[in-house]
Design a protein around this motif. Structure first.
Motif, PDB file in Angstrom:
ATOM      1  N   ILE A 282      -5.454   0.658  -2.257  1.00  0.00           N
ATOM      2  CA  ILE A 282      -6.858   0.408  -1.960  1.00  0.00           C
ATOM      3  C   ILE A 282      -7.412   1.551  -1.112  1.00  0.00           C
ATOM      4  CG2 ILE A 282      -8.505  -1.150  -0.856  1.00  0.00           C
ATOM      5  CD1 ILE A 282      -6.504  -3.416  -1.334  1.00  0.00           C
ATOM      6  N   ILE A 283      -8.509   2.139  -1.550  1.00  0.00           N
ATOM      7  CA  ILE A 283      -9.228   3.137  -0.757  1.00  0.00           C
ATOM      8  C   ILE A 283     -10.409   2.426  -0.115  1.00  0.00           C
ATOM      9  CG2 ILE A 283     -10.462   5.338  -0.782  1.00  0.00           C
ATOM     10  CD1 ILE A 283      -7.558   5.624  -1.549  1.00  0.00           C
ATOM     11  N   ASP A 284     -10.426   2.344   1.212  1.00  0.00           N
ATOM     12  CA  ASP A 284     -11.499   1.654   1.940  1.00  0.00           C
ATOM     13  C   ASP A 284     -12.467   2.702   2.486  1.00  0.00           C
ATOM     14  OD1 ASP A 284     -13.021  -0.268   3.105  1.00  0.00           O
ATOM     15  OD2 ASP A 284     -11.647  -0.706   4.747  1.00  0.00           O
ATOM     16  N   LYS A 310       4.409  -3.379  -3.826  1.00  0.00           N
ATOM     17  CA  LYS A 310       3.965  -2.514  -2.744  1.00  0.00           C
ATOM     18  C   LYS A 310       2.448  -2.523  -2.670  1.00  0.00           C
ATOM     19  CE  LYS A 310       4.662   1.950  -0.532  1.00  0.00           C
ATOM     20  NZ  LYS A 310       5.352   3.253  -0.564  1.00  0.00           N
ATOM     21  N   LEU A 311       1.950  -2.459  -1.443  1.00  0.00           N
ATOM     22  CA  LEU A 311       0.517  -2.385  -1.193  1.00  0.00           C
ATOM     23  C   LEU A 311       0.240  -1.223  -0.250  1.00  0.00           C
ATOM     24  CD1 LEU A 311      -2.427  -3.493  -1.222  1.00  0.00           C
ATOM     25  CD2 LEU A 311      -1.759  -4.965   0.711  1.00  0.00           C
ATOM     26  N   ARG A 312      -0.647  -0.350  -0.666  1.00  0.00           N
ATOM     27  CA  ARG A 312      -1.093   0.759   0.188  1.00  0.00           C
ATOM     28  C   ARG A 312      -2.585   0.628   0.442  1.00  0.00           C
ATOM     29  NH1 ARG A 312      -0.425   6.052  -2.553  1.00  0.00           N
ATOM     30  NH2 ARG A 312      -0.725   6.918  -0.469  1.00  0.00           N
ATOM     31  N   ILE A 313      -2.984   0.826   1.689  1.00  0.00           N
ATOM     32  CA  ILE A 313      -4.406   0.835   2.051  1.00  0.00           C
ATOM     33  C   ILE A 313      -4.700   2.133   2.778  1.00  0.00           C
ATOM     34  CG2 ILE A 313      -6.255  -0.281   3.342  1.00  0.00           C
ATOM     35  CD1 ILE A 313      -4.891  -2.935   2.972  1.00  0.00           C
ATOM     36  N   THR A 343       3.987  -2.999   2.936  1.00  0.00           N
ATOM     37  CA  THR A 343       2.625  -2.475   3.061  1.00  0.00           C
ATOM     38  C   THR A 343       2.634  -1.165   3.826  1.00  0.00           C
ATOM     39  OG1 THR A 343       1.745  -4.729   3.053  1.00  0.00           O
ATOM     40  CG2 THR A 343       0.272  -2.999   3.827  1.00  0.00           C
ATOM     41  N   GLU A 344       1.838  -0.219   3.339  1.00  0.00           N
ATOM     42  CA  GLU A 344       1.708   1.093   3.974  1.00  0.00           C
ATOM     43  C   GLU A 344       0.232   1.372   4.232  1.00  0.00           C
ATOM     44  OE1 GLU A 344       2.119   5.770   2.603  1.00  0.00           O
ATOM     45  OE2 GLU A 344       3.462   4.271   1.730  1.00  0.00           O
TER      46      GLU A 344
END
Length: 544
Positions: A282-284, A310-313, A343-344
């Motif tokens: 996700i790009i916030d 995996k989740l990357r923010i 999460t990263e």
């Protein structure tokens, strides 16, 4: 209905120039603004600034508005439900003649009366008011009103007249400011200060914020450049500290559904597009906090197919304390790990611009599903002819995101004409302050912080500033639809209407409304749209 219109057409104060009030406002001009505001008529703002401020004449070729049209506008401002019939008039008259004075009658018509508990609060806090506002007259008015107020038709009608007169004065002052008639604007502003209060009813409070915005714009008029444009460098764009802004935003999220609505719709859209995908990124855009992500992480952890591997923010951060964000992200990473989601989190301390939005700069990896999230941020890049937003949207499309979530205020605050923006924003924020009146007591410290540290700053930016320093350039849903469509995006159908209605029921307030418009969800107050929440996919990408 004729009797009601006549009741609204009260005589103004003798020193108020009725012909001057909003004489340049007309439906044709508003239609022109909405058609070419932020999306297409880009060069108007700067051109009109030069015309407006280089002209030594205070006259304009636009015909004056008849008094009846002025009253129609004020009527629509006071009556937020926009629907009054004979039954409503009878209900209102019955309410006004009752023995107790209410802030709102059963049909939602604001009476602008002041309850007993207001006076003690105002008089106790009067000495804490800003030095530049003379509140002694207002304090005396409150004492006299406290002594003389007797319930009945005459007093209730007088309260409404005061509210209507305040709206008229605000419009006349905005007109004078727009015509660079500083002497008249100062005179009108002095009268306005005697009728507004940050502790009064919703109209007095929102009018206080607009009066502050007009005062700031007047000070800018003293520093107009030779070429007729504003010298914005003479003032700070924001008078509220970053910490105070964040605190007010958190309180707004806790006490009203406006922010939570956007978070919920964006998260549901991400989860909907992430079905069957294992590696998520996700790009916030413009990350300022981590309030949105705990709910998303818990939803992903409970997916029927199991949590993602995996989740990357990645947060694109502008002018914020990275230490606080990093601390919040570490806490979120621990919670996600306990739910079985590695999460990263990454932070990039740069403003959102096309040159930053590349696969290399954002560290996009093969096999990841990409999601772009924008919560009340992209409107800051609507820069008329500069094409900033268009370039950003095109750069985002090249990244190939599975979904782009967009949450924004649904308002036309980017029209090329100052007076049109003023009228639109007065309507918009009066509805918000009305909703706060229905949810929080007038002496609530939380309400004071929300109004003074969040909304007052927005109002001041819309009213006082031009050019690059005017960043609160909110657009309506149709404008966003055109902008995103031109950049190659199409709306993605949302499947969370029932969840949104359930969320609104938690707040226990009947004034909030929910509507769907061409695939977008609109949260409003008494039918007035306030927040837009939507999700977008690149053309040719089908929704799961």
């Amino acid at each position: 209905m004729e009797d009601f219109n006549a009741w609204l057409s009260f005589p103004l104060q003798e020193n108020l120039n009725h012909d001057l009030a909003i004489r340049r406002f007309c439906p044709a001009r508003v239609e022109q603004e909405q058609g070419g505001g932020g999306g297409g008529g880009g060069e108007w703002d700067e051109m009109l600034n030069e015309i407006e401020f280089s002209s030594s004449s205070h006259t304009t070729s636009t015909p004056c508005l008849p008094p009846s049209e002025v009253d129609d506008f004020v009527d629509s401002f006071i009556n937020m439900d926009h629907c009054i019939d004979d039954h409503d008039i009878q209900s209102m008259e019955k309410q006004q003649s009752s023995s107790s004075i209410e802030y709102y009658d059963q049909d939602g018509i604001e009476t602008f009366s002041m309850a007993d508990d207001l006076y003690g609060d105002v008089l106790m806090m009067m000495e804490e008011e800003d030095d530049h506002v003379d509140m002694s007259g207002l304090a005396e008015d409150f004492r006299v009103a406290k002594t003389e107020m007797m319930p009945g038709d005459e007093e209730a009608s007088h309260g409404v007249d005061q509210g209507l007169n305040l709206v008229h004065m605000l419009l006349a002052c905005a007109e004078a400011v727009g015509c660079r008639d500083t002497k008249l604007a100062d005179s009108l502003l002095a009268q306005i200060w005697a009728s507004v209060s940050p502790w009064g009813d919703s109209l007095q409070r929102v009018s206080y914020c607009f009066a502050m915005g007009l005062k700031s714009r007047l000070s800018l008029l003293q520093n107009v450049n030779i070429n007729g444009t504003f010298n914005n460098d003479m003032m700070d764009v924001s008078v509220t500290s970053r910490d105070d802004k964040l605190e007010a935003f958190q309180l707004l999220n806790q006490t009203t559904p406006y922010i939570a609505f956007g978070f919920m719709v964006a998260n549901e859209a991400i989860c909907q597009a992430a079905q069957g995908k294992e590696d998520l990124h996700i790009i916030d855009l413009g990350m300022e906090h981590t309030l949105q992500w705990p709910s998303l992480i818990r939803t992903l952890a409970s997916r029927p197919e199991g949590p993602p591997k995996k989740l990357r923010i990645t947060g694109l951060v502008e002018d914020h304390n990275l230490f606080e964000l990093e601390a919040g992200m570490r806490a979120l990473a621990e919670e996600a790990s306990s739910l079985g989601i590695p999460t990263e989190f990454n932070l990039i301390s740069e403003p959102v611009k096309p040159s930053l939005l590349t696969r290399e700069n954002l560290d996009l990896r093969e096999g990841e599903a990409l999601f772009v999230n924008s919560i009340m941020h992209l409107h800051k890049y609507v820069k008329e002819s500069r094409g900033s937003l268009k370039a950003i949207l095109q750069a985002l499309k090249k990244l190939g995101p599975s979904v782009l979530t967009l949450v924004e205020q649904d308002a036309n605050h980017n029209g090329p004409f100052f007076l049109g923006r003023f009228l639109e924003s007065l309507h918009f924020y009066s509805a918000i302050f009305d909703s706060l009146e229905a949810s929080l007591p007038r002496n609530s410290p939380q309400r004071m912080k929300i109004e003074r540290q969040h909304f007052a700053d927005e109002i001041r930016n819309i009213v006082a500033f031009e050019g690059l320093n005017r960043i609160e350039r909110h657009e309506r849903a149709d404008q966003w639809r055109r902008q995103l469509g031109r950049a190659g995006f199409q709306v993605m159908g949302l499947k969370c209407t029932s969840q949104a209605r359930m969320m609104l029921s938690v707040y226990g307030c009947d004034g909030y409304t929910l509507a769907s418009e061409k695939g977008c969800l609109l949260l409003g107050w008494k039918g007035r749209p306030i927040m837009l929440a939507s999700a977008w996919q690149a053309h040719g990408v089908s929704s799961s």
